[in-house]
Write a protein that holds these residues in place. Structure first.
Motif, PDB file in Angstrom:
ATOM      1  N   PHE A   1       0.825  -1.196   0.000  1.00 29.56           N
ATOM      2  CA  PHE A   1       0.000   0.000   0.000  1.00 29.56           C
ATOM      3  C   PHE A   1       0.869   1.259   0.000  1.00 29.56           C
ATOM      4  O   PHE A   1       0.556   2.243  -0.657  1.00 29.56           O
ATOM      5  N   GLY A   2       1.976   1.216   0.718  1.00 34.10           N
ATOM      6  CA  GLY A   2       2.916   2.337   0.695  1.00 34.10           C
ATOM      7  C   GLY A   2       3.458   2.578  -0.705  1.00 34.10           C
ATOM      8  O   GLY A   2       3.620   3.722  -1.138  1.00 34.10           O
ATOM      9  N   ILE A   3       3.709   1.490  -1.435  1.00 33.21           N
ATOM     10  CA  ILE A   3       4.157   1.606  -2.826  1.00 33.21           C
ATOM     11  C   ILE A   3       3.034   2.212  -3.675  1.00 33.21           C
ATOM     12  O   ILE A   3       3.274   3.067  -4.526  1.00 33.21           O
ATOM     13  N   LEU A   4       1.803   1.785  -3.435  1.00 30.18           N
ATOM     14  CA  LEU A   4       0.655   2.349  -4.153  1.00 30.18           C
ATOM     15  C   LEU A   4       0.544   3.855  -3.901  1.00 30.18           C
ATOM     16  O   LEU A   4       0.303   4.628  -4.825  1.00 30.18           O
ATOM     17  N   LEU A   5       0.743   4.285  -2.669  1.00 33.18           N
ATOM     18  CA  LEU A   5       0.717   5.717  -2.373  1.00 33.18           C
ATOM     19  C   LEU A   5       1.772   6.462  -3.185  1.00 33.18           C
ATOM     20  O   LEU A   5       1.514   7.537  -3.720  1.00 33.18           O
ATOM     21  N   TYR A   6       2.951   5.864  -3.301  1.00 40.68           N
ATOM     22  CA  TYR A   6       4.012   6.469  -4.113  1.00 40.68           C
ATOM     23  C   TYR A   6       3.547   6.601  -5.564  1.00 40.68           C
ATOM     24  O   TYR A   6       3.721   7.654  -6.185  1.00 40.68           O
ATOM     25  N   GLU A   7       2.960   5.546  -6.094  1.00 42.13           N
ATOM     26  CA  GLU A   7       2.481   5.587  -7.478  1.00 42.13           C
ATOM     27  C   GLU A   7       1.398   6.653  -7.656  1.00 42.13           C
ATOM     28  O   GLU A   7       1.354   7.333  -8.682  1.00 42.13           O
ATOM     29  N   MET A   8       0.541   6.791  -6.663  1.00 43.65           N
ATOM     30  CA  MET A   8      -0.533   7.774  -6.764  1.00 43.65           C
ATOM     31  C   MET A   8       0.015   9.194  -6.752  1.00 43.65           C
ATOM     32  O   MET A   8      -0.390  10.026  -7.562  1.00 43.65           O
ATOM     33  N   ILE A   9       0.932   9.493  -5.842  1.00 43.13           N
ATOM     34  CA  ILE A   9       1.441  10.862  -5.727  1.00 43.13           C
ATOM     35  C   ILE A   9       2.308  11.225  -6.930  1.00 43.13           C
ATOM     36  O   ILE A   9       2.456  12.394  -7.269  1.00 43.13           O
ATOM     37  N   THR A  10       2.866  10.225  -7.604  1.00 42.93           N
ATOM     38  CA  THR A  10       3.681  10.489  -8.792  1.00 42.93           C
ATOM     39  C   THR A  10       2.879  10.284 -10.071  1.00 42.93           C
ATOM     40  O   THR A  10       3.444  10.310 -11.164  1.00 42.93           O
ATOM     41  N   LEU A  11       1.576  10.090  -9.922  1.00 39.98           N
ATOM     42  CA  LEU A  11       0.672   9.888 -11.064  1.00 39.98           C
ATOM     43  C   LEU A  11       1.123   8.736 -11.963  1.00 39.98           C
ATOM     44  O   LEU A  11       1.160   8.838 -13.180  1.00 39.98           O
ATOM     45  N   GLY A  12       1.480   7.639 -11.313  1.00 43.07           N
ATOM     46  CA  GLY A  12       1.750   6.410 -12.053  1.00 43.07           C
ATOM     47  C   GLY A  12       3.194   6.102 -12.341  1.00 43.07           C
ATOM     48  O   GLY A  12       3.479   5.151 -13.073  1.00 43.07           O
ATOM     49  N   SER A  13       4.130   6.856 -11.779  1.00 41.07           N
ATOM     50  CA  SER A  13       5.534   6.500 -11.981  1.00 41.07           C
ATOM     51  C   SER A  13       5.800   5.150 -11.325  1.00 41.07           C
ATOM     52  O   SER A  13       5.263   4.867 -10.260  1.00 41.07           O
ATOM     53  N   PRO A  14       6.642   4.336 -11.941  1.00 40.67           N
ATOM     54  CA  PRO A  14       6.939   3.038 -11.336  1.00 40.67           C
ATOM     55  C   PRO A  14       7.770   3.220 -10.062  1.00 40.67           C
ATOM     56  O   PRO A  14       8.543   4.171  -9.954  1.00 40.67           O
ATOM     57  N   PRO A  15       7.614   2.321  -9.107  1.00 37.62           N
ATOM     58  CA  PRO A  15       8.408   2.415  -7.879  1.00 37.62           C
ATOM     59  C   PRO A  15       9.882   2.155  -8.153  1.00 37.62           C
ATOM     60  O   PRO A  15      10.227   1.486  -9.117  1.00 37.62           O
ATOM     61  N   TYR A  16      10.720   2.695  -7.285  1.00 40.91           N
ATOM     62  CA  TYR A  16      12.177   2.553  -7.396  1.00 40.91           C
ATOM     63  C   TYR A  16      12.650   2.870  -8.816  1.00 40.91           C
ATOM     64  O   TYR A  16      13.334   2.080  -9.450  1.00 40.91           O
ATOM     65  N   PRO A  17      12.293   4.055  -9.343  1.00 38.78           N
ATOM     66  CA  PRO A  17      12.609   4.366 -10.735  1.00 38.78           C
ATOM     67  C   PRO A  17      14.102   4.456 -11.026  1.00 38.78           C
ATOM     68  O   PRO A  17      14.508   4.306 -12.172  1.00 38.78           O
ATOM     69  N   ASP A  18      14.905   4.681  -9.993  1.00 35.58           N
ATOM     70  CA  ASP A  18      16.343   4.817 -10.195  1.00 35.58           C
ATOM     71  C   ASP A  18      17.090   3.488 -10.129  1.00 35.58           C
ATOM     72  O   ASP A  18      18.306   3.457 -10.265  1.00 35.58           O
ATOM     73  N   LEU A  19      16.376   2.391  -9.920  1.00 35.62           N
ATOM     74  CA  LEU A  19      17.016   1.083  -9.813  1.00 35.62           C
ATOM     75  C   LEU A  19      16.571   0.155 -10.927  1.00 35.62           C
ATOM     76  O   LEU A  19      15.394   0.108 -11.272  1.00 35.62           O
ATOM     77  N   GLU A  20      17.521  -0.582 -11.428  1.00 31.15           N
ATOM     78  CA  GLU A  20      17.205  -1.665 -12.355  1.00 31.15           C
ATOM     79  C   GLU A  20      16.656  -2.826 -11.526  1.00 31.15           C
ATOM     80  O   GLU A  20      17.039  -2.993 -10.353  1.00 31.15           O
ATOM     81  N   PRO A  21      15.787  -3.635 -12.101  1.00 28.15           N
ATOM     82  CA  PRO A  21      15.243  -4.766 -11.343  1.00 28.15           C
ATOM     83  C   PRO A  21      16.329  -5.661 -10.737  1.00 28.15           C
ATOM     84  O   PRO A  21      16.183  -6.150  -9.614  1.00 28.15           O
ATOM     85  N   SER A  22      17.442  -5.829 -11.438  1.00 22.19           N
ATOM     86  CA  SER A  22      18.515  -6.695 -10.928  1.00 22.19           C
ATOM     87  C   SER A  22      19.179  -6.117  -9.676  1.00 22.19           C
ATOM     88  O   SER A  22      19.792  -6.846  -8.902  1.00 22.19           O
ATOM     89  N   GLN A  23      19.060  -4.807  -9.448  1.00 23.99           N
ATOM     90  CA  GLN A  23      19.652  -4.172  -8.277  1.00 23.99           C
ATOM     91  C   GLN A  23      18.766  -4.279  -7.037  1.00 23.99           C
ATOM     92  O   GLN A  23      19.233  -4.027  -5.923  1.00 23.99           O
ATOM     93  N   MET A  24      17.514  -4.616  -7.221  1.00 21.12           N
ATOM     94  CA  MET A  24      16.550  -4.581  -6.129  1.00 21.12           C
ATOM     95  C   MET A  24      16.923  -5.449  -4.930  1.00 21.12           C
ATOM     96  O   MET A  24      16.905  -4.960  -3.810  1.00 21.12           O
ATOM     97  N   PRO A  25      17.260  -6.724  -5.122  1.00 16.29           N
ATOM     98  CA  PRO A  25      17.506  -7.545  -3.923  1.00 16.29           C
ATOM     99  C   PRO A  25      18.606  -6.991  -3.014  1.00 16.29           C
ATOM    100  O   PRO A  25      18.407  -6.870  -1.809  1.00 16.29           O
ATOM    101  N   SER A  26      19.744  -6.623  -3.577  1.00 13.80           N
ATOM    102  CA  SER A  26      20.840  -6.148  -2.736  1.00 13.80           C
ATOM    103  C   SER A  26      20.524  -4.790  -2.114  1.00 13.80           C
ATOM    104  O   SER A  26      20.833  -4.548  -0.946  1.00 13.80           O
ATOM    105  N   LYS A  27      19.888  -3.900  -2.853  1.00 13.60           N
ATOM    106  CA  LYS A  27      19.530  -2.582  -2.306  1.00 13.60           C
ATOM    107  C   LYS A  27      18.491  -2.711  -1.203  1.00 13.60           C
ATOM    108  O   LYS A  27      18.577  -2.044  -0.178  1.00 13.60           O
ATOM    109  N   ARG A  28      17.500  -3.569  -1.418  1.00 14.67           N
ATOM    110  CA  ARG A  28      16.441  -3.733  -0.415  1.00 14.67           C
ATOM    111  C   ARG A  28      17.010  -4.334   0.865  1.00 14.67           C
ATOM    112  O   ARG A  28      16.594  -3.964   1.960  1.00 14.67           O
TER     113      ARG A  28
END
Length: 123
Positions: A23-50
């Motif tokens: 839901f927190g991610i959904l709030l981010y998408e809503m306030i950015t009018l549909g921008s994808p979450p973690y826009p500065d990260l490639e999907p392959s970077q997600m596990p280590s960054k998270r």
């Protein structure tokens, strides 16, 4: 992967607290009018960054109260996240304090293919 709580990434059961993360991610998408979450990260970077407790920055048009709600939803440990009742109370408080004067404008538009890539849905 960008919408899933840490415990869901390890295949743990779905709980209210894992839904609060999303839901927190959904709030981010809503306030950015549909921008994808973690826009500065490639999907392959997600596990280590998270795993290093990386969080998205506050969107330009997001007030501090709303961003605080989002970051509360993104607490790494599920028990530290608020329940939905508390999220609703926080949203009502933030709504009462909102100025209502700041218009939302969409960020740079992405093609559907670019969105799918940034969101980690397609390679």
């Amino acid at each position: 992967m960008k919408w899933l709580s840490p415990e869901r990434l390890t295949r743990a059961d779905i709980t209210e607290k894992s839904d609060v993360w999303s839901f927190g991610i959904l709030l981010y998408e809503m306030i950015t009018l549909g921008s994808p979450p973690y826009p500065d990260l490639e999907p392959s970077q997600m596990p280590s960054k998270r795993q290093k407790n990386y969080r998205m920055e506050r969107p330009a048009l997001c007030g501090p109260l709303l961003f605080e709600i989002m970051t509360n939803c993104w607490q790494w440990e599920a028990p530290l996240r608020p329940c939905f009742t508390d999220v609703m109370k926080q949203l009502q408080k933030a709504s009462a304090q909102a100025d209502g004067q700041t218009p939302l404008t969409a960020a740079d538009t992405l093609s559907w293919k670019e969105y799918l890539h940034v969101a980690g849905i397609a390679s």
